[in-house]
Design a protein around this motif. Structure first.
Motif, PDB file in Angstrom:
ATOM      1  N   LYS A 186       0.817  -1.214   0.000  1.00 53.74           N
ATOM      2  CA  LYS A 186       0.000   0.000   0.000  1.00 53.74           C
ATOM      3  C   LYS A 186       0.854   1.268   0.000  1.00 53.74           C
ATOM      4  O   LYS A 186       0.427   2.310  -0.490  1.00 53.74           O
ATOM      5  N   LEU A 187       2.046   1.164   0.582  1.00 52.41           N
ATOM      6  CA  LEU A 187       2.925   2.327   0.732  1.00 52.41           C
ATOM      7  C   LEU A 187       4.333   1.924   0.314  1.00 52.41           C
ATOM      8  O   LEU A 187       4.858   0.910   0.783  1.00 52.41           O
ATOM      9  N   ILE A 188       4.936   2.718  -0.573  1.00 52.60           N
ATOM     10  CA  ILE A 188       6.300   2.446  -1.019  1.00 52.60           C
ATOM     11  C   ILE A 188       7.194   3.626  -0.654  1.00 52.60           C
ATOM     12  O   ILE A 188       6.915   4.771  -1.015  1.00 52.60           O
ATOM     13  N   PHE A 189       8.261   3.325   0.089  1.00 54.55           N
ATOM     14  CA  PHE A 189       9.301   4.302   0.392  1.00 54.55           C
ATOM     15  C   PHE A 189      10.377   4.198  -0.687  1.00 54.55           C
ATOM     16  O   PHE A 189      10.884   3.107  -0.954  1.00 54.55           O
ATOM     17  N   TRP A 190      10.727   5.331  -1.273  1.00 56.48           N
ATOM     18  CA  TRP A 190      11.726   5.366  -2.339  1.00 56.48           C
ATOM     19  C   TRP A 190      12.963   6.147  -1.901  1.00 56.48           C
ATOM     20  O   TRP A 190      12.848   7.301  -1.479  1.00 56.48           O
ATOM     21  N   ASP A 191      14.123   5.531  -2.006  1.00 54.16           N
ATOM     22  CA  ASP A 191      15.354   6.313  -2.037  1.00 54.16           C
ATOM     23  C   ASP A 191      15.368   7.048  -3.378  1.00 54.16           C
ATOM     24  O   ASP A 191      14.597   6.721  -4.286  1.00 54.16           O
ATOM     25  N   PHE A 192      16.247   8.035  -3.521  1.00 53.11           N
ATOM     26  CA  PHE A 192      16.268   8.796  -4.776  1.00 53.11           C
ATOM     27  C   PHE A 192      17.481   8.448  -5.638  1.00 53.11           C
ATOM     28  O   PHE A 192      17.343   7.895  -6.726  1.00 53.11           O
ATOM     29  N   ASP A 193      18.680   8.757  -5.140  1.00 53.43           N
ATOM     30  CA  ASP A 193      19.889   8.510  -5.929  1.00 53.43           C
ATOM     31  C   ASP A 193      20.103   7.013  -6.121  1.00 53.43           C
ATOM     32  O   ASP A 193      20.156   6.248  -5.158  1.00 53.43           O
TER      33      ASP A 193
ATOM     34  N   SER B  73       2.200   7.142 -13.338  1.00 53.83           N
ATOM     35  CA  SER B  73       0.948   6.437 -13.643  1.00 53.83           C
ATOM     36  C   SER B  73       0.294   5.857 -12.393  1.00 53.83           C
ATOM     37  O   SER B  73      -0.928   5.700 -12.346  1.00 53.83           O
ATOM     38  N   ASN B  74       1.112   5.516 -11.381  1.00 57.59           N
ATOM     39  CA  ASN B  74       0.618   4.937 -10.126  1.00 57.59           C
ATOM     40  C   ASN B  74      -0.480   3.905 -10.401  1.00 57.59           C
ATOM     41  O   ASN B  74      -1.626   4.048  -9.936  1.00 57.59           O
ATOM     42  N   PRO B  75      -0.154   2.840 -11.126  1.00 61.58           N
ATOM     43  CA  PRO B  75      -1.183   1.915 -11.611  1.00 61.58           C
ATOM     44  C   PRO B  75      -1.923   1.159 -10.520  1.00 61.58           C
ATOM     45  O   PRO B  75      -3.028   0.667 -10.757  1.00 61.58           O
ATOM     46  N   HIS B  76      -1.347   1.068  -9.324  1.00 66.77           N
ATOM     47  CA  HIS B  76      -1.980   0.307  -8.245  1.00 66.77           C
ATOM     48  C   HIS B  76      -2.530   1.213  -7.143  1.00 66.77           C
ATOM     49  O   HIS B  76      -2.862   0.734  -6.058  1.00 66.77           O
ATOM     50  N   ASP B  77      -2.606   2.512  -7.423  1.00 65.82           N
ATOM     51  CA  ASP B  77      -3.169   3.483  -6.477  1.00 65.82           C
ATOM     52  C   ASP B  77      -2.494   3.372  -5.108  1.00 65.82           C
ATOM     53  O   ASP B  77      -3.142   3.265  -4.067  1.00 65.82           O
ATOM     54  N   GLN B  78      -1.167   3.423  -5.123  1.00 61.35           N
ATOM     55  CA  GLN B  78      -0.379   3.315  -3.897  1.00 61.35           C
ATOM     56  C   GLN B  78       0.076   4.688  -3.420  1.00 61.35           C
ATOM     57  O   GLN B  78       0.071   5.665  -4.172  1.00 61.35           O
ATOM     58  N   GLN B  79       0.489   4.737  -2.159  1.00 57.13           N
ATOM     59  CA  GLN B  79       1.092   5.944  -1.612  1.00 57.13           C
ATOM     60  C   GLN B  79       2.605   5.832  -1.774  1.00 57.13           C
ATOM     61  O   GLN B  79       3.196   4.792  -1.469  1.00 57.13           O
ATOM     62  N   HIS B  80       3.242   6.918  -2.240  1.00 58.80           N
ATOM     63  CA  HIS B  80       4.684   6.921  -2.472  1.00 58.80           C
ATOM     64  C   HIS B  80       5.332   8.046  -1.668  1.00 58.80           C
ATOM     65  O   HIS B  80       4.827   9.179  -1.655  1.00 58.80           O
ATOM     66  N   ILE B  81       6.449   7.716  -1.021  1.00 60.70           N
ATOM     67  CA  ILE B  81       7.155   8.673  -0.169  1.00 60.70           C
ATOM     68  C   ILE B  81       8.647   8.620  -0.498  1.00 60.70           C
ATOM     69  O   ILE B  81       9.226   7.534  -0.594  1.00 60.70           O
ATOM     70  N   ILE B  82       9.259   9.786  -0.675  1.00 60.06           N
ATOM     71  CA  ILE B  82      10.714   9.883  -0.868  1.00 60.06           C
ATOM     72  C   ILE B  82      11.397   9.925   0.493  1.00 60.06           C
ATOM     73  O   ILE B  82      10.991  10.690   1.377  1.00 60.06           O
ATOM     74  N   VAL B  83      12.449   9.103   0.647  1.00 60.74           N
ATOM     75  CA  VAL B  83      13.282   9.132   1.853  1.00 60.74           C
ATOM     76  C   VAL B  83      14.731   9.132   1.382  1.00 60.74           C
ATOM     77  O   VAL B  83      15.240   8.114   0.925  1.00 60.74           O
ATOM     78  N   THR B  84      15.399  10.267   1.489  1.00 54.19           N
ATOM     79  CA  THR B  84      16.730  10.416   0.910  1.00 54.19           C
ATOM     80  C   THR B  84      17.674  11.135   1.857  1.00 54.19           C
ATOM     81  O   THR B  84      17.233  11.893   2.731  1.00 54.19           O
ATOM     82  N   GLY B  85      18.968  10.909   1.662  1.00 55.87           N
ATOM     83  CA  GLY B  85      19.978  11.624   2.432  1.00 55.87           C
ATOM     84  C   GLY B  85      20.289  12.997   1.877  1.00 55.87           C
ATOM     85  O   GLY B  85      21.032  13.771   2.489  1.00 55.87           O
ATOM     86  N   THR B  86      19.726  13.334   0.721  1.00 53.58           N
ATOM     87  CA  THR B  86      19.888  14.671   0.147  1.00 53.58           C
ATOM     88  C   THR B  86      19.181  15.697   1.033  1.00 53.58           C
ATOM     89  O   THR B  86      18.083  15.421   1.528  1.00 53.58           O
ATOM     90  N   PRO B  87      19.771  16.879   1.248  1.00 59.55           N
ATOM     91  CA  PRO B  87      19.108  17.888   2.088  1.00 59.55           C
ATOM     92  C   PRO B  87      17.693  18.208   1.612  1.00 59.55           C
ATOM     93  O   PRO B  87      17.409  18.179   0.412  1.00 59.55           O
ATOM     94  N   GLN B  88      16.822  18.536   2.556  1.00 61.68           N
ATOM     95  CA  GLN B  88      15.402  18.732   2.270  1.00 61.68           C
ATOM     96  C   GLN B  88      15.165  19.765   1.171  1.00 61.68           C
ATOM     97  O   GLN B  88      14.431  19.508   0.211  1.00 61.68           O
ATOM     98  N   ASP B  89      15.772  20.938   1.293  1.00 60.32           N
ATOM     99  CA  ASP B  89      15.519  21.981   0.295  1.00 60.32           C
ATOM    100  C   ASP B  89      16.059  21.584  -1.073  1.00 60.32           C
ATOM    101  O   ASP B  89      15.473  21.906  -2.113  1.00 60.32           O
ATOM    102  N   GLU B  90      17.147  20.834  -1.083  1.00 55.91           N
ATOM    103  CA  GLU B  90      17.765  20.423  -2.347  1.00 55.91           C
ATOM    104  C   GLU B  90      16.921  19.376  -3.070  1.00 55.91           C
ATOM    105  O   GLU B  90      16.717  19.469  -4.289  1.00 55.91           O
ATOM    106  N   ILE B  91      16.416  18.384  -2.345  1.00 57.56           N
ATOM    107  CA  ILE B  91      15.602  17.361  -3.010  1.00 57.56           C
ATOM    108  C   ILE B  91      14.290  17.966  -3.495  1.00 57.56           C
ATOM    109  O   ILE B  91      13.783  17.600  -4.568  1.00 57.56           O
TER     110      ILE B  91
END
Length: 233
Positions: A27-34, A126-144
Motif C-alpha cells: 500500500k505504501l512504497i518508500f523510495w530512495d532517490f539517488d 501512472s501509479n497503476p496500483h493506487d499506492q502511496q509513495h514517499i521519498i526518503v533520501t539523504g539529500t538535504p530537504q531543500d535540495e531534493i
C-alpha cells in the motif's frame, strides 16, 4: 537434443527472480532517490572524490567506498566523518557547511540532467496500483525539493523527506502516522543505509541492484531489480 549449458541456465535465474517481484502487494512504497529514481550515484561518488583529490589515492579510495556503502547518509554527516577518520581532525560547523556547499554546487545540476532509472518515472506518474509513495533520501530537504520540481516529479509523492531526517526515523514515523503494518509497506533502495532502515522497522526491502553495490549485497537473498520497466508493462 543437446542439453543447455549450465552457464546458460544460471544466467537466466537472476533475471527471472527479478521479473517475478510484484509491487502491487504494498500500500505504501518508500523510495530512495539517488540510484533508485535517478542514476546519480556515480556523479555523487565523483563529487566526493574531487573534494579530496589533493589527499592521495588511499584517502580517495576510502571516501569512494564509504560513500557507496552508506549511500543514504547525509553529506553533513559524511564529510566530518572523513576528516575525523582520515585526518583525526574535527571540522567546525562553518567548515562543514563550506564543504557541503562545495559538494552541492558540483552535483545539483548534474542530478537534474542525469539519466533516469528505466521505468521509475513512468511507474510513479501512472501509479497503476493506487499506492502511496514517499521519498526518503539523504539529500538535504531543500535540495531534493528543488530537484523534484526541476524534473517535474512532485505530484507522485505524498511526502518528501530529506536530511536532516534519517531513514529509520522516517519509516517509524510513517508507520505510526498511517497505522499500516510493516508488511503492507516496501522500502526500495540501493545502499546498506536503506536496507538497515527497512530491517530496523521490519519493512520488506527491495534492492535496486547495480555494479557498485553488488559486492556489498552478496549476503542479500531478497528481491532485486535492475530497473522498473517490467512494472509498467
Amino acid at each position: 537434443m543437446a542439453m543447455p549449458r549450465l552457464c546458460q541456465i544460471l544466467a537466466v535465474k537472476p533475471q527471472s527472480k527479478r521479473m517475478e517481484f510484484n509491487p502491487e502487494a504494498y500500500k505504501l512504497i518508500f523510495w530512495d532517490f539517488d540510484g533508485v529514481i535517478k542514476d546519480s550515484v556515480p556523479l555523487k561518488t565523483e563529487a566526493f572524490d574531487q573534494l579530496f583529490c589533493e589527499y592521495g589515492e588511499d584517502v580517495r579510495k576510502y571516501v569512494r567506498e564509504y560513500h557507496l556503502l552508506h549511500g543514504g547518509v547525509s553529506r553533513h554527516i559524511k564529510i566530518p566523518h572523513y576528516f575525523r577518520k582520515l585526518f583525526n581532525q574535527e571540522l567546525s560547523e562553518e567548515e562543514t557547511l563550506e564543504y557541503c556547499q562545495r559538494y552541492a554546487d558540483s552535483v545539483i545540476e548534474g542530478v537534474i540532467a542525469c539519466p533516469w532509472i528505466e521505468g521509475a518515472r513512468e511507474f510513479l506518474n501512472s501509479n497503476p496500483h493506487d499506492q502511496q509513495h514517499i521519498i526518503v533520501t539523504g539529500t538535504p530537504q531543500d535540495e531534493i525539493e528543488h530537484i523534484l520540481e526541476a524534473i517535474d516529479l512532485v505530484s507522485p509523492f505524498s511526502k518528501v523527506f530529506g536530511a536532516p531526517h534519517t531513514k529509520p526515523e522516517v519509516l517509524a514515523q510513517m508507520l505510526e502516522e498511517t497505522k499500516m503494518e510493516p508488511e503492507e509497506c516496501l522500502m526500495i533502495g540501493d545502499s546498506m543505509t536503506d536496507h538497515d532502515a527497512a530491517v530496523e522497522n521490519q519493512v520488506p526491502f527491495l534492492l535496486r541492484e547495480n555494479e557498485d553495490n553488488r559486492e556489498h549485497f552478496a549476503f542479500f537473498d531478497g528481491p532485486k531489480v535492475l530497473n522498473f520497466l517490467h512494472w509498467i508493462r
